[in-house]
Write a protein that holds these residues in place. Structure first.
Motif, mmCIF file in Angstrom:
data_model
loop_
_atom_site.group_PDB
_atom_site.id
_atom_site.type_symbol
_atom_site.label_atom_id
_atom_site.label_comp_id
_atom_site.label_asym_id
_atom_site.label_seq_id
_atom_site.Cartn_x
_atom_site.Cartn_y
_atom_site.Cartn_z
ATOM 1 N N TYR A 1 0.935 -1.199 -0.139
ATOM 2 C CA TYR A 1 -0.067 -0.066 0.057
ATOM 3 C C TYR A 1 0.954 1.312 -0.148
ATOM 4 O O TYR A 1 0.625 2.013 0.830
ATOM 5 C CB TYR A 1 -1.012 -0.080 1.229
ATOM 6 N N PHE B 1 -5.494 -1.282 -5.344
ATOM 7 C CA PHE B 1 -6.356 -1.717 -4.540
ATOM 8 C C PHE B 1 -7.772 -1.257 -4.663
ATOM 9 O O PHE B 1 -8.923 -1.902 -5.061
ATOM 10 C CB PHE B 1 -6.120 -1.715 -3.103
ATOM 11 N N TYR C 1 -14.106 -9.166 -8.072
ATOM 12 C CA TYR C 1 -13.612 -9.117 -7.001
ATOM 13 C C TYR C 1 -15.017 -8.739 -6.056
ATOM 14 O O TYR C 1 -15.266 -7.666 -5.935
ATOM 15 C CB TYR C 1 -12.682 -7.765 -6.827
ATOM 16 N N GLY D 1 -14.047 -4.762 5.606
ATOM 17 C CA GLY D 1 -13.002 -5.070 4.366
ATOM 18 C C GLY D 1 -12.550 -6.449 4.462
ATOM 19 O O GLY D 1 -11.738 -6.658 3.532
ATOM 20 N N SER D 2 -12.972 -7.298 5.423
ATOM 21 C CA SER D 2 -12.314 -8.830 5.757
ATOM 22 C C SER D 2 -10.653 -8.532 5.472
ATOM 23 O O SER D 2 -10.147 -9.611 5.237
ATOM 24 C CB SER D 2 -12.695 -9.679 4.642
ATOM 25 N N ASN E 1 -6.248 -11.122 5.952
ATOM 26 C CA ASN E 1 -4.649 -11.042 5.863
ATOM 27 C C ASN E 1 -3.926 -11.235 6.730
ATOM 28 O O ASN E 1 -2.457 -11.038 6.653
ATOM 29 C CB ASN E 1 -4.331 -9.643 5.030
ATOM 30 N N TYR F 1 -8.978 -13.210 -7.521
ATOM 31 C CA TYR F 1 -7.458 -12.755 -7.587
ATOM 32 C C TYR F 1 -6.774 -12.986 -8.820
ATOM 33 O O TYR F 1 -5.590 -12.984 -8.644
ATOM 34 C CB TYR F 1 -6.933 -13.601 -6.145
ATOM 35 N N PHE G 1 -1.143 -5.089 -9.026
ATOM 36 C CA PHE G 1 -1.135 -4.612 -7.826
ATOM 37 C C PHE G 1 0.096 -5.484 -6.971
ATOM 38 O O PHE G 1 0.842 -4.962 -6.269
ATOM 39 C CB PHE G 1 -2.398 -5.110 -7.142
ATOM 40 N N GLU H 1 1.297 -12.540 -0.194
ATOM 41 C CA GLU H 1 -0.246 -12.505 0.648
ATOM 42 C C GLU H 1 -0.758 -13.734 0.859
ATOM 43 O O GLU H 1 -0.796 -14.663 0.055
ATOM 44 C CB GLU H 1 -1.138 -11.561 -0.248
ATOM 45 N N SER I 1 -5.001 -14.705 2.072
ATOM 46 C CA SER I 1 -6.252 -13.981 2.431
ATOM 47 C C SER I 1 -7.067 -15.157 2.773
ATOM 48 O O SER I 1 -7.692 -15.947 2.053
ATOM 49 C CB SER I 1 -6.718 -13.327 0.958
HETATM 50 C C1 AVI Z 1 -7.223 -5.992 1.671
HETATM 51 N N1 AVI Z 1 -7.503 -7.412 1.558
HETATM 52 C C2 AVI Z 1 -8.598 -7.779 2.408
HETATM 53 C C3 AVI Z 1 -7.674 -7.677 0.128
HETATM 54 C C4 AVI Z 1 -8.062 -9.474 0.121
HETATM 55 O O1 AVI Z 1 -8.839 -9.648 -0.513
HETATM 56 O O2 AVI Z 1 -7.512 -10.142 0.827
HETATM 57 C C5 AVI Z 1 -6.517 -7.565 -0.544
HETATM 58 C C6 AVI Z 1 -6.174 -7.872 -2.025
HETATM 59 N N2 AVI Z 1 -5.469 -8.840 -2.272
HETATM 60 C C7 AVI Z 1 -5.503 -8.918 -3.712
HETATM 61 N N3 AVI Z 1 -7.001 -8.547 -4.077
HETATM 62 C C8 AVI Z 1 -7.209 -7.821 -2.893
#
Ligand code: AVI
Length: 321
Positions: free
Chosen positions: A41, A49, A58, A162-163, A167, A207, A217, A281, A283
């Motif tokens: 970020y 994002f 998404y 935002g869930s 993460n 994703y 991203f 990441e 999720s």
């Molecule tokens: C911020 N977070 C909740 C997003 C997620 O879906 O885990 C970050 C993200 N990574 C890829 N797309 C969105």
């Protein structure tokens, strides 16, 4: 002379003390290589994002907003309006506006975010829209210990949409929930957005969007390292890889090295084998029952859950025991 009472207040809750260079190098020297998703970020990453949240694939942002809109009155009733509303990672304070519509008598709102300038600007805008509301903007990393401003309301409710909880690694999630319970005290409430386990095709598409915004991203992280840490990553030598890992219950994102190569960061060299990845990441996705069990372990009693018709996303209301 007419005096105008200020209804916005600024506080520094904690200073960001983590050293990005040391953290990134440690991650890249580890095996397997990893970088914390918090480094996505920068300005460009935040904009990307924002674009992700508007993508057809998404679903989380759109679905959460739908649930918020549909059930905001029930949420306001459950949370009670005689409390201060504290928001973690408030950003532009966009989502809370929906909730505030159903809480006209709310007296205190505490947005907390790590991006100080953006936070203060958003808090000022909100305070002008809601002249009866006292807005206490706190610049802090809410996952670490931070200082709260002195509030009038005795009871507190945390809003964490935002869930983003997905993460966190399981141990981080536990620490976070326990720290939140401590801040709230018994009787305090937590209103939190949690993404659900679902058809893997839906998760994989979310994703791996067709326009490639999630790819950009993910790759933008390398641009950030080039700019801020004087690294020499070539973006064309890495690719985006995201997939749902059913056993672990999480979507994983990686950057895959497309060849054997050596990268320098300042004067440190990092070797990559072809196909080796940087894990950028996780999720995590939950069932309602799984989330309740974890929350209960951390001192919360589940009170209410709201969900969309497809059962893709939930907003939970829990109280500290
Ligand atoms: C911020 N977070 C909740 C997003 C997620 O879906 O885990 C970050 C993200 N990574 C890829 N797309 C969105």
């Amino acid at each position: 002379m007419k005096t105008v009472k200020q209804n916005v207040h600024y506080h520094v809750g904690n200073e960001n003390e983590t050293d990005m260079y040391i953290e990134i190098l440690n991650g890249l020297k580890s095996s397997p290589k990893s970088i914390s998703p918090k480094y996505f970020y920068d300005k460009k990453g935040s904009e990307l994002f924002e674009s992700i949240t508007m993508l057809r694939e998404y679903y989380p942002t759109r679905t959460e907003l739908f649930i918020l809109n549909k059930y905001k009155s029930e949420m306001a009733n459950a949370a009670g309006t005689n409390s201060a509303l504290i928001e973690f990672g408030s950003g532009s304070s966009e989502k809370v506006r929906t909730l505030l519509e159903a809480m006209p008598e709310l007296k205190e709102y505490v947005p907390i975010d790590i991006s100080k300038d953006f936070l203060y600007q958003s808090a000022r805008a909100l305070s002008m829209e809601y002249p009866g509301l006292n807005v206490y903007a706190v610049s802090a990393d809410y996952t670490a210990k931070f200082e709260m401003p002195k509030l009038e309301s005795e009871r507190k409710v945390v809003f964490f949409p935002g869930s983003t909880i997905g993460n966190f690694e399981p141990h981080e999630m536990e620490d976070f929930l326990k720290q939140t319970a401590e801040l709230l005290k018994p009787g305090g409430g937590l209103l939190i957005g949690v993404d659900l386990k679902k058809d893997q095709a839906v998760l994989n598409a979310a994703y791996n969007d067709k326009k490639g915004v999630t790819r950009d991203f993910n790759l933008n992280l390398l641009n950030r390292l080039n700019r801020e840490l004087l690294a020499n990553f070539k973006l064309e030598d890495f690719s985006h890889h995201a997939f749902y890992h059913a056993e672990k219950g999480r979507v994983e994102m990686h950057l895959v090295s497309l060849k054997n190569q050596v990268i320098t960061i300042g004067d440190v060299q990092i070797a990559f084998q072809e196909g080796e990845t940087i894990h950028t990441e996780n999720s995590y996705k939950f069932t309602i029952k799984e989330f309740h069990q974890i929350a209960a372990m951390c001192g919360f009693k589940p009170k209410k859950v709201w969900c969309d018709e497809r059962q893709w996303f939930t907003i939970h209301y829990l109280e500290v025991i």
